[in-house]
Write an enzyme that holds these catalytic residues in place. Structure first.
Site, mmCIF file in Angstrom:
data_model
loop_
_atom_site.group_PDB
_atom_site.id
_atom_site.type_symbol
_atom_site.label_atom_id
_atom_site.label_comp_id
_atom_site.label_asym_id
_atom_site.label_seq_id
_atom_site.Cartn_x
_atom_site.Cartn_y
_atom_site.Cartn_z
ATOM 1 N N HIS A 55 0.851 -1.187 0.000
ATOM 2 C CA HIS A 55 0.000 0.000 0.000
ATOM 3 C C HIS A 55 0.892 1.244 0.000
ATOM 4 C CE1 HIS A 55 -1.990 3.185 2.606
ATOM 5 N NE2 HIS A 55 -2.836 3.106 1.600
ATOM 6 N N SER A 56 0.527 2.274 -0.751
ATOM 7 C CA SER A 56 1.242 3.551 -0.736
ATOM 8 C C SER A 56 2.700 3.370 -1.164
ATOM 9 C CB SER A 56 1.111 4.163 0.659
ATOM 10 O OG SER A 56 1.493 5.510 0.652
ATOM 11 N N LEU A 57 3.649 3.842 -0.375
ATOM 12 C CA LEU A 57 5.063 3.643 -0.724
ATOM 13 C C LEU A 57 5.344 2.152 -0.924
ATOM 14 C CD1 LEU A 57 8.095 4.487 -0.926
ATOM 15 C CD2 LEU A 57 8.182 4.397 1.564
ATOM 16 N N GLY A 63 3.363 -0.027 -2.094
ATOM 17 C CA GLY A 63 2.842 -0.418 -3.406
ATOM 18 C C GLY A 63 3.792 -0.015 -4.519
#
Ligand SMILES: *[C@@H]1O[C@H](CO)[C@@H](O)[C@H](O)[C@H]1NC(C)=O
Ligand SMILES: *[C@@H]1O[C@H](CO)[C@@H](O)[C@H](O)[C@H]1NC(C)=O
Ligand SMILES: *[C@@H]1O[C@H](CO)[C@@H](O)[C@H](O)[C@H]1NC(C)=O
Ligand SMILES: *[C@@H]1O[C@H](CO)[C@@H](O)[C@H](O)[C@H]1NC(C)=O
Ligand SMILES: *[C@@H]1O[C@H](CO)[C@@H](O)[C@H](O)[C@H]1NC(C)=O
Length: 421
Positions: free
Chosen positions: A268-270, A272
């Protein structure tokens, strides 16, 4: 550090070339089946950048292995045709910041079925759990019988790369779930915040996170006006992008532990964005949730890019300014938190939930959180898709995506230090 990273990287490659075959045959015969996962390891990186694994143990009383059910389908990926060619390309990119043409072999592996809502939901829960210790509040129980009460190796001062490894009981598929930014965004924090922010600003800003003169830049490539030294940017990414290098180490360790397994990478986020970059590198299926645009960072790192990256899937929604690349400008919530999230283009295919139109959500950084995505987007049927006989929005490439358009990235002949005041 760079050298050891590099040799780690090479052995990872070796492993990825020599493995991956055993489990594959079996999986390909059933192109749309379901897998059950269990938590196997926690991974964390100590300040000395050593990768630590800690085995998860099932709770004493529980022998049952119920956990995630994830649908699969076969996915086309590309791997470089020879190890030598890939090693050469990567050396050129590390030493000389050049992209080299490579031959790629097409391969087919069993990946997650990204058209299944339940599958995206389960993977999203796994990415959520990458932020937490099992049992910590917020941990999504991935099967009731699993309960881990165990002081697994996330030392309090570990400040780097973290996450969990989930595996099917027969080891045919192993999922590496990478933690994203623990951050000031949502009032959180924790030991990884500082390094996360540095990596975010290095990977996702147009020019070293120079928003205005008050900012402390993460690299020294700004040339005044809207000019930025491209070579300088690439060098600083290659030298400093610790998380990507650590990720390749981690992948290396995983292929060593699971030489026959089909490996997926999610985050998720960074997390990802890192998952996607590892997926490009190793040709493994990826699901990245609410990732900031990572295409620019992959280009700047000169990751050898296969002809197709359809094995990489992004999942995000339109009210999330980080994934949409709209969290920028001096007064944005990202900038106020010290983040310069300026990139917006994603690799591979994107499954985009238009929460702004269909749920009337306002664009708000608080919608970026994984729990919000799990609870408000993925946990119930998505009406616009159901209306057209699908479970989730159709995955599409981001065509004509433009980012950092006001900047001039040149091969500036001057030494940057002379230009910057
Ligand atoms: C691979 O699949 C083929 C065709 O389904 C089968 O004949 C062969 O025995 C399989 N090999 C292994 C190692 O399972
Ligand atoms: C699981 O762990 C939690 C917190 O450590 C504890 O409260 C709970 O009783 C445990 N559940 C089982 C089934 O052991
Ligand atoms: C799965 O892999 C783990 C770690 O390498 C190993 O300990 C275990 O025996 C394997 N299980 C099976 C069924 O192959
Ligand atoms: C994991 O990676 C570290 C750093 O590259 C290395 O020292 C260690 O031997 C690796 N462990 C395994 C099991 O591959
Ligand atoms: C959301 O999508 C559904 C199905 O397409 C549609 O019926 C509904 O009107 C949409 N809601 C909004 C607010 O656009």
């Amino acid at each position: 550090m760079l050298l050891s990273t590099w040799s780690g990287f090479l052995s990872a490659l070796l492993a990825s070339f020599t493995s991956h075959r055993g489990g594959e045959n079996a999986s390909l015969s059933s192109s749309s089946s379901a897998l059950q996962f269990e938590l196997r390891h926690y991974h964390a990186v100590s300040p000395a950048a050593q990768v630590l694994f800690h085995d998860a143990r099932p709770h004493a009383q529980s022998l049952s292995h119920t956990s995630h059910t994830i649908r699969t389908r076969s996915v086309k990926t590309h791997r470089p045709s020879t190890l030598a060619a890939f090693a050469h390309a990567r050396t050129r990119s590390i030493r000389f910041a050049e992209s080299v043409y490579l031959d790629w072999d097409e391969d087919e592996v069993q990946g997650p079925n990204i058209e299944s809502r339940e599958t995206l939901l389960e993977l999203a829960k796994m990415t959520n759990d990458a932020y937490l210790s099992p049992g910590e509040s917020g941990w999504y129980d991935l099967g009731n019988e699993w309960n881990v009460s165990y002081p697994f190796g996330w030392e309090p001062d570990a400040d780097g790369f973290r996450g969990h490894v989930f595996a099917t009981s027969d080891n045919s598929t192993v999922v590496l779930s990478i933690k994203g930014t623990s951050a000031g965004f949502l009032g959180g924090g924790g030991p990884t915040t500082k390094k996360d922010k540095f990596n975010d600003n290095l990977l996702f800003s147009c020019c070293c996170a120079r928003i205005d003169w008050t900012w402390t830049v993460v690299c020294d490539c700004y040339l005044g006006g809207w000019k930025c030294d491209k070579n300088c940017l690439e060098e600083s990414l290659i030298e400093e992008s610790l998380f990507y290098s650590i990720g390749t180490n981690l992948y290396n360790n995983l292929t060593y532990m699971y030489p026959e397994s089909n490996i997926w990478v999610i985050g998720h986020s960074l997390g990802g964005a890192l998952a996607s970059m590892l997926g490009v590198t190793f040709g493994v299926p990826v699901v990245a949730i609410e990732s900031p645009g990572e295409k620019m960072a992959a280009r700047r790192l000169h990751l050898p890019t296969p002809p197709e990256v359809q094995h990489i899937t992004h999942v995000y929604h339109t009210a999330d300014p980080i994934a949409m690349g709209t969290c920028n400008g001096v007064l944005s919530s990202c900038a106020l938190g010290g983040y310069a999230m300026e990139s917006r283009c994603h690799l591979g295919l994107s499954v985009v939930y238009d929460t702004v139109s269909n749920l009337s959500w306002a664009v708000d950084i608080r919608t970026h959180g994984i729990v919000n995505v799990i609870e408000k987007v993925l946990s119930q049927p998505w009406p616009p898709s159901v209306g057209v006989g699908r479970e989730v929005p159709e995955a599409k490439p981001e065509e004509d995506c433009v980012e950092c358009y006001s900047w001039d990235f040149g091969d500036h002949p001057f030494k940057k230090k002379e230009m910057v005041l």
